[in-house]
Write a protein that holds these residues in place. Sequence first.
Motif, mmCIF file in Angstrom:
data_model
loop_
_atom_site.group_PDB
_atom_site.id
_atom_site.type_symbol
_atom_site.label_atom_id
_atom_site.label_comp_id
_atom_site.label_asym_id
_atom_site.label_seq_id
_atom_site.Cartn_x
_atom_site.Cartn_y
_atom_site.Cartn_z
ATOM 1 N N LYS A 64 25.903 87.488 -20.194
ATOM 2 C CA LYS A 64 25.625 87.228 -18.774
ATOM 3 C C LYS A 64 24.164 87.576 -18.492
ATOM 4 O O LYS A 64 23.757 88.724 -18.642
ATOM 5 N N CYS A 65 23.401 86.564 -18.068
ATOM 6 C CA CYS A 65 21.970 86.746 -17.822
ATOM 7 C C CYS A 65 21.677 86.698 -16.325
ATOM 8 O O CYS A 65 22.157 85.816 -15.614
ATOM 9 N N LEU A 66 20.873 87.634 -15.885
ATOM 10 C CA LEU A 66 20.420 87.712 -14.499
ATOM 11 C C LEU A 66 18.934 87.381 -14.487
ATOM 12 O O LEU A 66 18.142 88.046 -15.157
ATOM 13 N N LEU A 67 18.566 86.337 -13.754
ATOM 14 C CA LEU A 67 17.173 85.919 -13.664
ATOM 15 C C LEU A 67 16.634 86.285 -12.289
ATOM 16 O O LEU A 67 17.102 85.743 -11.274
ATOM 17 N N LEU A 68 15.694 87.208 -12.255
ATOM 18 C CA LEU A 68 15.065 87.614 -10.998
ATOM 19 C C LEU A 68 13.853 86.715 -10.788
ATOM 20 O O LEU A 68 12.785 86.958 -11.324
ATOM 21 N N GLY A 69 14.085 85.640 -10.070
ATOM 22 C CA GLY A 69 13.063 84.635 -9.822
ATOM 23 C C GLY A 69 13.565 83.270 -10.259
ATOM 24 O O GLY A 69 14.029 83.116 -11.390
ATOM 25 N N ALA A 70 13.501 82.300 -9.348
ATOM 26 C CA ALA A 70 13.946 80.939 -9.650
ATOM 27 C C ALA A 70 12.793 79.955 -9.489
ATOM 28 O O ALA A 70 12.985 78.808 -9.130
ATOM 29 N N GLY A 71 11.593 80.426 -9.789
ATOM 30 C CA GLY A 71 10.420 79.563 -9.703
ATOM 31 C C GLY A 71 10.130 78.904 -11.039
ATOM 32 O O GLY A 71 11.046 78.592 -11.811
ATOM 33 N N THR A 72 8.858 78.712 -11.337
ATOM 34 C CA THR A 72 8.454 78.028 -12.564
ATOM 35 C C THR A 72 9.003 78.730 -13.797
ATOM 36 O O THR A 72 9.591 78.093 -14.673
ATOM 37 N N LEU A 73 8.836 80.033 -13.878
ATOM 38 C CA LEU A 73 9.360 80.780 -15.030
ATOM 39 C C LEU A 73 10.877 80.795 -15.058
ATOM 40 O O LEU A 73 11.495 80.587 -16.104
ATOM 41 N N GLY A 74 11.500 81.038 -13.921
ATOM 42 C CA GLY A 74 12.957 81.094 -13.861
ATOM 43 C C GLY A 74 13.602 79.787 -14.293
ATOM 44 O O GLY A 74 14.585 79.782 -15.041
ATOM 45 N N THR A 90 22.801 83.834 -13.594
ATOM 46 C CA THR A 90 22.712 84.090 -12.152
ATOM 47 C C THR A 90 21.241 84.172 -11.769
ATOM 48 O O THR A 90 20.462 84.874 -12.418
ATOM 49 N N PHE A 91 20.870 83.454 -10.718
ATOM 50 C CA PHE A 91 19.505 83.489 -10.188
ATOM 51 C C PHE A 91 19.462 84.370 -8.947
ATOM 52 O O PHE A 91 20.377 84.337 -8.130
ATOM 53 N N VAL A 92 18.379 85.122 -8.801
ATOM 54 C CA VAL A 92 18.104 85.866 -7.574
ATOM 55 C C VAL A 92 16.720 85.439 -7.103
ATOM 56 O O VAL A 92 15.750 85.493 -7.867
ATOM 57 N N ASP A 93 16.635 84.979 -5.856
ATOM 58 C CA ASP A 93 15.356 84.570 -5.287
ATOM 59 C C ASP A 93 15.514 84.545 -3.775
ATOM 60 O O ASP A 93 16.602 84.281 -3.267
ATOM 61 N N SER A 94 14.430 84.811 -3.068
ATOM 62 C CA SER A 94 14.496 84.809 -1.601
ATOM 63 C C SER A 94 13.892 83.550 -0.996
ATOM 64 O O SER A 94 14.009 83.329 0.207
ATOM 65 N N SER A 95 13.289 82.708 -1.815
ATOM 66 C CA SER A 95 12.560 81.544 -1.306
ATOM 67 C C SER A 95 13.445 80.313 -1.166
ATOM 68 O O SER A 95 14.556 80.262 -1.680
ATOM 69 N N THR A 96 12.871 79.321 -0.504
ATOM 70 C CA THR A 96 13.481 78.000 -0.431
ATOM 71 C C THR A 96 12.582 77.027 -1.188
ATOM 72 O O THR A 96 11.390 77.298 -1.406
ATOM 73 N N VAL A 97 13.145 75.902 -1.574
ATOM 74 C CA VAL A 97 12.395 74.899 -2.340
ATOM 75 C C VAL A 97 11.409 74.204 -1.412
ATOM 76 O O VAL A 97 11.799 73.672 -0.373
ATOM 77 N N SER A 173 26.438 94.171 -13.471
ATOM 78 C CA SER A 173 27.413 93.168 -13.913
ATOM 79 C C SER A 173 26.840 92.139 -14.889
ATOM 80 O O SER A 173 27.530 91.176 -15.235
ATOM 81 N N HIS A 174 25.615 92.324 -15.327
ATOM 82 C CA HIS A 174 24.994 91.405 -16.284
ATOM 83 C C HIS A 174 24.543 92.162 -17.532
ATOM 84 O O HIS A 174 24.291 93.362 -17.483
ATOM 85 N N ASP A 175 24.442 91.419 -18.625
ATOM 86 C CA ASP A 175 24.052 92.018 -19.912
ATOM 87 C C ASP A 175 22.545 92.026 -20.122
ATOM 88 O O ASP A 175 22.018 92.939 -20.767
ATOM 89 N N VAL A 176 21.861 91.011 -19.632
ATOM 90 C CA VAL A 176 20.419 90.862 -19.837
ATOM 91 C C VAL A 176 19.788 90.517 -18.506
ATOM 92 O O VAL A 176 20.296 89.684 -17.766
ATOM 93 N N ILE A 177 18.653 91.159 -18.213
ATOM 94 C CA ILE A 177 17.929 90.909 -16.964
ATOM 95 C C ILE A 177 16.534 90.417 -17.300
ATOM 96 O O ILE A 177 15.835 91.029 -18.105
ATOM 97 N N PHE A 178 16.139 89.311 -16.656
ATOM 98 C CA PHE A 178 14.802 88.761 -16.831
ATOM 99 C C PHE A 178 14.045 88.919 -15.520
ATOM 100 O O PHE A 178 14.515 88.447 -14.480
ATOM 101 N N LEU A 179 12.883 89.562 -15.555
ATOM 102 C CA LEU A 179 12.025 89.683 -14.374
ATOM 103 C C LEU A 179 11.015 88.543 -14.446
ATOM 104 O O LEU A 179 10.114 88.550 -15.290
ATOM 105 N N LEU A 180 11.164 87.548 -13.583
ATOM 106 C CA LEU A 180 10.407 86.297 -13.689
ATOM 107 C C LEU A 180 9.641 85.987 -12.417
ATOM 108 O O LEU A 180 9.601 84.835 -11.969
ATOM 109 N N THR A 181 9.022 86.973 -11.826
ATOM 110 C CA THR A 181 8.265 86.739 -10.595
ATOM 111 C C THR A 181 6.778 86.776 -10.860
ATOM 112 O O THR A 181 6.328 87.253 -11.857
#
Length: 181
Positions: A64-74, A90-97, A173-181
């Motif tokens: 289970k991967c958690l991606l902090l950031g759904a932009g270019t890197l995410g 799972t993506f976490v982001d506060s922005s809109t497209v 609740s996730h196994d791997v976390i990616f900080l992608l901001t």
Amino acid sequence: AAGAVPEAIGWEAGAKGKLLPRHVDVSPLLSPVQLAEQAVDLNLKLMRWRAAPELDVQQLANTKCLLLGAGTLGCAVARTLQAYGIRHITFVDSSTVSYSNPVRQSLFTFQDCLNGGKSKAAAAAEALRGIFPSVVSAGVQLSIPMPGHPPANVQQEQLQQQAFEQLQDLVASHDVIFLLT
């Protein structure tokens, strides 16, 4: 009648030796989702066979991967994770497209920008399901406060505390976390 589908697709001897029709339901073998799963699994088996014999494909699928950031890197990381057989993202982001995003961020389309823009996290998760329906993807719209930026008032402090607790639960609740901001 010409072009009619026969009621039986084969003949087999019954208990008394008489030839009887045999029906076989092959529809599960023709399911597009099942075909996609088989194709992805084959890619991973080939990858293991050619490059990494010790690769545990099932462990990757269950990670289970958690991606902090759904932009270019995410977006790029999520597509790569899918290519390596990760099926829980799972993506976490506060922005809109916004209108500048689709040309740089591969999971978004022009339609995602309309009417103020969809949540980036939700749109990215939806796009992953469109690419591979068996992926378990979710989008969480959440603002993560930057360190060193204190809340301006009590209400903002409470909101930050709630966001922190939600983020803490997601990380747990996730196994791997990616900080992608």
